[in-house]
Scaffold this motif. Structure first.
Motif, PDB file in Angstrom:
ATOM      1  N   LEU A 301      66.632  82.817  61.219  1.00 33.61           N
ATOM      2  CA  LEU A 301      65.741  82.621  62.359  1.00 33.61           C
ATOM      3  C   LEU A 301      66.574  82.096  63.520  1.00 33.61           C
ATOM      4  O   LEU A 301      67.154  81.017  63.441  1.00 33.61           O
ATOM      5  CB  LEU A 301      64.643  81.608  62.005  1.00 33.61           C
ATOM      6  N   LEU A 302      66.663  82.888  64.599  1.00 32.68           N
ATOM      7  CA  LEU A 302      67.393  82.495  65.802  1.00 32.68           C
ATOM      8  C   LEU A 302      66.396  81.897  66.776  1.00 32.68           C
ATOM      9  O   LEU A 302      65.514  82.596  67.282  1.00 32.68           O
ATOM     10  CB  LEU A 302      68.098  83.713  66.412  1.00 32.68           C
ATOM     11  N   GLY A 307      66.051  82.308  77.808  1.00 34.99           N
ATOM     12  CA  GLY A 307      67.086  82.487  78.822  1.00 34.99           C
ATOM     13  C   GLY A 307      68.494  82.537  78.281  1.00 34.99           C
ATOM     14  O   GLY A 307      69.436  82.728  79.040  1.00 34.99           O
ATOM     15  N   LEU A 308      68.669  82.400  76.961  1.00 34.66           N
ATOM     16  CA  LEU A 308      70.018  82.399  76.390  1.00 34.66           C
ATOM     17  C   LEU A 308      70.421  83.754  75.802  1.00 34.66           C
ATOM     18  O   LEU A 308      71.513  83.885  75.270  1.00 34.66           O
ATOM     19  CB  LEU A 308      70.147  81.306  75.320  1.00 34.66           C
ATOM     20  N   GLY A 309      69.560  84.754  75.900  1.00 35.89           N
ATOM     21  CA  GLY A 309      69.960  86.103  75.500  1.00 35.89           C
ATOM     22  C   GLY A 309      69.827  86.389  74.021  1.00 35.89           C
ATOM     23  O   GLY A 309      70.757  86.917  73.404  1.00 35.89           O
ATOM     24  N   LYS A 310      68.659  86.096  73.451  1.00 35.87           N
ATOM     25  CA  LYS A 310      68.449  86.409  72.028  1.00 35.87           C
ATOM     26  C   LYS A 310      68.477  87.920  71.795  1.00 35.87           C
ATOM     27  O   LYS A 310      69.000  88.387  70.781  1.00 35.87           O
ATOM     28  CB  LYS A 310      67.123  85.812  71.556  1.00 35.87           C
ATOM     29  N   CYS A 422      64.107  94.349  52.881  1.00 40.13           N
ATOM     30  CA  CYS A 422      65.310  94.538  53.705  1.00 40.13           C
ATOM     31  C   CYS A 422      66.376  93.526  53.302  1.00 40.13           C
ATOM     32  O   CYS A 422      66.068  92.347  53.089  1.00 40.13           O
ATOM     33  CB  CYS A 422      64.978  94.383  55.193  1.00 40.13           C
ATOM     34  N   GLY A 423      67.607  93.979  53.232  1.00 37.21           N
ATOM     35  CA  GLY A 423      68.697  93.084  52.866  1.00 37.21           C
ATOM     36  C   GLY A 423      69.058  92.114  53.971  1.00 37.21           C
ATOM     37  O   GLY A 423      69.636  91.055  53.711  1.00 37.21           O
ATOM     38  N   ARG A 424      68.733  92.464  55.217  1.00 37.06           N
ATOM     39  CA  ARG A 424      69.028  91.594  56.359  1.00 37.06           C
ATOM     40  C   ARG A 424      67.795  91.511  57.253  1.00 37.06           C
ATOM     41  O   ARG A 424      67.103  92.515  57.468  1.00 37.06           O
ATOM     42  CB  ARG A 424      70.198  92.136  57.183  1.00 37.06           C
ATOM     43  N   ALA A 425      67.547  90.339  57.773  1.00 35.07           N
ATOM     44  CA  ALA A 425      66.430  90.143  58.707  1.00 35.07           C
ATOM     45  C   ALA A 425      66.833  89.123  59.758  1.00 35.07           C
ATOM     46  O   ALA A 425      67.475  88.119  59.448  1.00 35.07           O
ATOM     47  CB  ALA A 425      65.180  89.677  57.965  1.00 35.07           C
ATOM     48  N   LEU A 426      66.450  89.397  60.994  1.00 34.65           N
ATOM     49  CA  LEU A 426      66.713  88.482  62.103  1.00 34.65           C
ATOM     50  C   LEU A 426      65.389  88.191  62.801  1.00 34.65           C
ATOM     51  O   LEU A 426      64.842  89.037  63.505  1.00 34.65           O
ATOM     52  CB  LEU A 426      67.710  89.117  63.087  1.00 34.65           C
ATOM     53  N   PHE A 427      64.839  86.999  62.556  1.00 31.28           N
ATOM     54  CA  PHE A 427      63.643  86.537  63.246  1.00 31.28           C
ATOM     55  C   PHE A 427      64.091  85.813  64.519  1.00 31.28           C
ATOM     56  O   PHE A 427      65.108  85.119  64.514  1.00 31.28           O
ATOM     57  CB  PHE A 427      62.842  85.566  62.375  1.00 31.28           C
ATOM     58  N   MET A 428      63.317  85.957  65.600  1.00 30.77           N
ATOM     59  CA  MET A 428      63.690  85.329  66.870  1.00 30.77           C
ATOM     60  C   MET A 428      62.468  84.669  67.511  1.00 30.77           C
ATOM     61  O   MET A 428      61.383  85.258  67.524  1.00 30.77           O
ATOM     62  CB  MET A 428      64.276  86.359  67.833  1.00 30.77           C
ATOM     63  N   ALA A 470      68.831  70.721  55.964  1.00 27.55           N
ATOM     64  CA  ALA A 470      67.968  71.544  55.118  1.00 27.55           C
ATOM     65  C   ALA A 470      67.814  72.958  55.659  1.00 27.55           C
ATOM     66  O   ALA A 470      67.804  73.932  54.890  1.00 27.55           O
ATOM     67  CB  ALA A 470      66.597  70.879  54.981  1.00 27.55           C
ATOM     68  N   VAL A 471      67.694  73.106  56.989  1.00 32.96           N
ATOM     69  CA  VAL A 471      67.413  74.431  57.557  1.00 32.96           C
ATOM     70  C   VAL A 471      68.668  75.193  57.967  1.00 32.96           C
ATOM     71  O   VAL A 471      68.592  76.368  58.337  1.00 32.96           O
ATOM     72  CB  VAL A 471      66.474  74.327  58.776  1.00 32.96           C
ATOM     73  N   ALA A 472      69.826  74.547  57.891  1.00 33.88           N
ATOM     74  CA  ALA A 472      71.061  75.159  58.388  1.00 33.88           C
ATOM     75  C   ALA A 472      71.338  76.554  57.839  1.00 33.88           C
ATOM     76  O   ALA A 472      71.821  77.412  58.582  1.00 33.88           O
ATOM     77  CB  ALA A 472      72.250  74.232  58.106  1.00 33.88           C
ATOM     78  N   PRO A 473      71.054  76.866  56.576  1.00 35.05           N
ATOM     79  CA  PRO A 473      71.372  78.221  56.084  1.00 35.05           C
ATOM     80  C   PRO A 473      70.603  79.334  56.780  1.00 35.05           C
ATOM     81  O   PRO A 473      71.032  80.492  56.747  1.00 35.05           O
ATOM     82  CB  PRO A 473      70.988  78.141  54.597  1.00 35.05           C
ATOM     83  N   VAL A 474      69.454  79.006  57.413  1.00 35.31           N
ATOM     84  CA  VAL A 474      68.630  80.077  57.985  1.00 35.31           C
ATOM     85  C   VAL A 474      68.295  79.883  59.462  1.00 35.31           C
ATOM     86  O   VAL A 474      67.766  80.806  60.088  1.00 35.31           O
ATOM     87  CB  VAL A 474      67.296  80.231  57.208  1.00 35.31           C
ATOM     88  N   TYR A 475      68.565  78.724  60.062  1.00 35.50           N
ATOM     89  CA  TYR A 475      68.040  78.433  61.397  1.00 35.50           C
ATOM     90  C   TYR A 475      69.141  78.020  62.353  1.00 35.50           C
ATOM     91  O   TYR A 475      69.963  77.155  62.054  1.00 35.50           O
ATOM     92  CB  TYR A 475      67.015  77.295  61.296  1.00 35.50           C
ATOM     93  N   LEU A 476      69.157  78.671  63.537  1.00 39.56           N
ATOM     94  CA  LEU A 476      70.124  78.347  64.586  1.00 39.56           C
ATOM     95  C   LEU A 476      69.384  78.244  65.907  1.00 39.56           C
ATOM     96  O   LEU A 476      68.678  79.165  66.305  1.00 39.56           O
ATOM     97  CB  LEU A 476      71.204  79.441  64.674  1.00 39.56           C
ATOM     98  N   ARG A 477      69.533  77.092  66.582  1.00 39.97           N
ATOM     99  CA  ARG A 477      68.927  76.911  67.910  1.00 39.97           C
ATOM    100  C   ARG A 477      69.925  76.229  68.824  1.00 39.97           C
ATOM    101  O   ARG A 477      70.553  75.248  68.454  1.00 39.97           O
ATOM    102  CB  ARG A 477      67.644  76.078  67.837  1.00 39.97           C
ATOM    103  N   ARG A 478      70.062  76.777  70.044  1.00 41.05           N
ATOM    104  CA  ARG A 478      70.878  76.164  71.085  1.00 41.05           C
ATOM    105  C   ARG A 478      70.039  76.008  72.358  1.00 41.05           C
ATOM    106  O   ARG A 478      69.143  76.816  72.593  1.00 41.05           O
ATOM    107  CB  ARG A 478      72.116  77.023  71.410  1.00 41.05           C
TER     108      ARG A 478
END
Length: 726
Positions: A301-302, A307-310, A422-428, A470-478
């Motif tokens: 999950l991104l 405004g950061l260009g997801k 799906c083997g890969r998923a990108l939630f935004m 805890a969320v680091a394997p799936v979650y990135l926020r800047r």
């Protein structure tokens, strides 16, 4: 050694020279930009130091200096101390050699810190000779584009391999030298010639010579004029600022750019290769890290701030997987951003894109299944498509993923089923989810059940160590303030929407009547099925979730009324709606409305008629601006944006212009761009243009008449009356 070997050496030498030329040309272009940046950066540092009181030197030296006599001598800032120098300092009573040295050492430390932190902002409305030189220098690199960077990297790698082999093979170019050479040398030369031939053949098969030649031309090409460079900067400011950050060497804090991930995950992400073969846009460092995160962690999950260009990061992932041989991808998004996704993929990549939406969506889906590419569909349409088999879809992208946080909703269940297959998923999502643990856990469960189970209510505090871990394997926020060191002060986005069936019906009625103004606002006249209104709600809600204030502009009072009713019923509790601020509101009352809007703590929305609010009011409390429809007079639009984007605005301003495809909006944008882009960009920098919007605008009546006639012809309607232009 015969003619074949001599030809091989000659071909190798030409290729090597071309590769070296590209590397050198790029280095010169970068150096020109650095040279243009230096005086601007130095001036910004001087302003910073001139604003720091001399007492700050006490902090740097832990109170060891006595500065009373220094201040009495007239040296009141750190900048003045540096400018004075050691001789002048020693003339001050009580200041000896040692004290002067300590003062200057402390001042230099502050100067170094300022050089590392000061940000250069390019003011497009007040171009100066120094910033014009910088924009022109950057223009060369931006115009050359990602292909130039790709060519430079390939040229450098080729030179490293080809140079030594070519040096060993050069004796083959001389007959006499080879006749006199011994067997060992001949063998070495022969092996080198073979290596040169292989490298040249490989380069020619991929048309590398053509790429190198084109890149050299691009890097030596200057803009047609200063105005052309400034116009391009306005259109692509994010790319200019990205280059500026790279050239300045001032990168954001690494930990912030990497979302404060644990070291072991961050290291895995850093080592992830990112292929740019099918990508046609450059990435900022944090964007490249985001794409690598999605690839390395597979299902993520991104949550970057708006405004950061997801979208750009998602396209980078798609392009990488396509280069690895994946053929099928699916993007799921709200209907309001469907058109934007297709346009972005077409503009930013070489990937094939198909819209899987509307009455023919099942035929389009069958075509996508057979031919591959990036399918773009809506949450509701996805429910009607069969889930893929294992390995069939290379990546599932889910935009505005907070829309599927309710596991009981059918759209959520459809997304969950696709994600599982799906083997890969990108939630935004740009909506911060950290404080909504239950909803957040529902999203995470689709990606990784174990991580979801590890999230307890006690981890609810945003930013807590337990939560981050805890969320680091799936979650990135800047956040913007953490990663945009050279912060673009104004980011403009055209949001293209596909009209709903109800919108289309209202639009046809307006075209049939020849009513130009009704055509312009038709997209809002049936609010229960309005595509533009849906997108406007999403923008305002996301801004509110990030604590930002929004100004909504429209030419039409009735559009503002529709928007106000829609927002009042759907915004989160505590989000105040002000206005509408129209021409009928007395001038004093207008400013009071703006002051009330600015005085609210937290998110708020101000509705304003664009011609009434465009001049004389300062709205710098807002960091998001929504323009409901394109304006006949571009200068009115510019002035309205300038109410928020002006001196005193401490955050970047994000401007969204809502546009409908295929009708009056598209025709207006195309006509006005073709007729007024360069002239308007030049003219509006004058006092006359600022004071008189009419000075540079095309005829309203003529524009309206042409658009109505063209739309009546396109839709097969014969009434040629043109009404309600003013």
């Amino acid at each position: 050694m015969g003619r074949g070997e001599r030809d091989t050496v000659a071909r190798g030498a030409r290729l090597y020279e071309a590769a070296q030329a590209v590397v050198d040309d790029h280095a010169r272009a970068v150096e020109a930009a650095r040279a243009a940046l230096k005086p601007i950066n130095d001036a910004a540092v001087k302003r910073e130091l001139d604003a720091i009181p001399v007492a700050r030197l006490q902090d740097v030296t832990e109170g060891r200096l006595r500065l009373g006599s220094v201040e009495k001598s007239g040296l009141r800032t750190v900048g003045s101390v540096l400018e004075a120098g050691p001789y002048r300092l020693r003339q001050i009573p009580g200041v000896g050699q040692r004290t002067a040295d300590q003062m200057l050492a402390a001042a230099h430390r502050l100067s170094e810190a300022a050089h590392e932190t000061v940000a250069v902002h390019i003011d497009v409305d007040r171009p100066e000779p120094s910033t014009t030189v910088l924009v022109t220098a950057l223009h060369v690199l931006v115009e050359a584009g990602p292909d130039a960077r790709r060519a430079v990297d390939k040229a450098a790698a080729l030179s490293e391999r080809l140079g030594p082999s070519l040096a060993d093979a050069r004796p083959a170019a001389g007959r006499i030298r080879m006749l006199l050479a011994g067997q060992e040398k001949k063998a070495r030369v022969s092996a080198a010639v073979t290596e040169v031939r292989a490298l040249v053949d490989e380069a020619e098969q991929t048309d590398l010579p053509g790429l190198l030649a084109q890149t050299s031309v691009d890097l030596l090409r200057t803009p047609a004029s200063d105005v052309a460079a400034w116009v391009d900067f306005e259109l692509r400011s994010a790319e200019y600022y990205s280059l500026l950050a790279e050239i300045s060497g001032r990168q954001p804090d690494a930990a912030a750019a990497e979302g404060f991930l644990p070291d072991e995950i961050a290291e895995r992400v850093r080592t992830q290769h990112l292929d740019d073969t099918h990508r046609q846009v450059s990435l900022r460092g944090y964007q490249a890290f985001g794409a690598r995160f999605a690839l390395a962690q597979r299902k993520v999950l991104l949550g970057d701030e708006m405004g950061l260009g997801k979208t750009i990061q998602a396209i980078a992932v798609l392009a990488h997987l396509a280069a690895e041989g994946q053929s099928h991808f699916m993007v799921v998004c709200p209907a309001s951003v469907l058109v934007n996704w297709t346009r972005e993929i077409e503009a930013r990549s070489a990937l094939r894109v198909m819209v899987l939406h509307g009455p023919d969506r099942h035929y389009a889906f069958a075509d996508w299944k057979g031919r591959g590419g990036v399918g773009v569909t809506t949450f509701d349409a996805l429910r009607g498509f069969p889930a893929p088999g294992g390995g069939e879809v290379g990546l599932l992208v889910v935009d505005e993923a907070h829309s599927v946080k309710n596991p009981q909703a059918k759209r959520s269940q459809a997304v969950a089923e696709w994600t599982e297959h799906c083997g890969r998923a990108l939630f935004m999502t740009g909506t911060p989810m950290e404080n909504r643990v239950v909803e957040f856990r529902n999203l995470v469960r689709m990606l990784d059940g174990d991580v979801a189970d590890s999230l307890g209510e006690r981890d609810a505090l945003a930013g807590s160590v337990a939560f981050r871990k805890a969320v680091a394997p799936v979650y990135l926020r800047r956040n913007q303030e953490d990663v945009l060191t050279e912060l673009p002060s104004l980011q403009q986005t055209d949001e293209w929407e596909e009209l709903s069936a109800s919108d289309e019906e209202a639009y046809r009625d307006a075209v049939r009547a020849g009513n130009f103004m009704a055509m312009r606002r038709a997209a809002y006249m049936r609010p229960e099925k309005s595509a533009k209104l849906d997108r406007l709600r999403e923008i305002v809600q996301e801004a509110g979730a990030n604590g930002q204030k929004t100004v909504v502009f429209s030419y039409f009072k009735d559009v503002l009324g529709v928007v106000g009713e829609a927002l009042a019923s759907e915004l989160a509790e505590g989000t105040a709606v002000f206005g509408p601020l129209t021409g009928g509101v007395p001038a004093g009352r207008r400013q009071q409305i703006v002051d009330d809007f600015a005085g609210v703590a937290g998110p708020a929305v101000l509705l304003a008629q664009i011609q009434a609010a465009g001049v004389g009011l300062n709205m710098q409390a807002a960091s998001v601006v929504v323009i409901c429809e394109p304006q006949i007079k571009p200068t009115v639009e510019h002035q309205a944006v300038a109410r928020a984007h002006r001196m005193g605005q401490v955050r970047p301003v994000r401007v969204y212009r809502l546009l409908a495809t295929g009708g009056v909006d598209e025709r207006m944008v195309r006509m006005l761009e073709a007729k007024t882009r360069l002239f308007d960009a030049y003219a509006r920098r004058s006092a006359v243009a600022e004071a008189t919007p009419d000075a540079v605008d095309v005829s309203d009546t003529e524009l309206a008449r042409r658009i109505v006639e063209e739309e009546q012809a396109r839709l097969g309607l014969t009434d040629e009356r043109v009404t309600a232009v003013e």
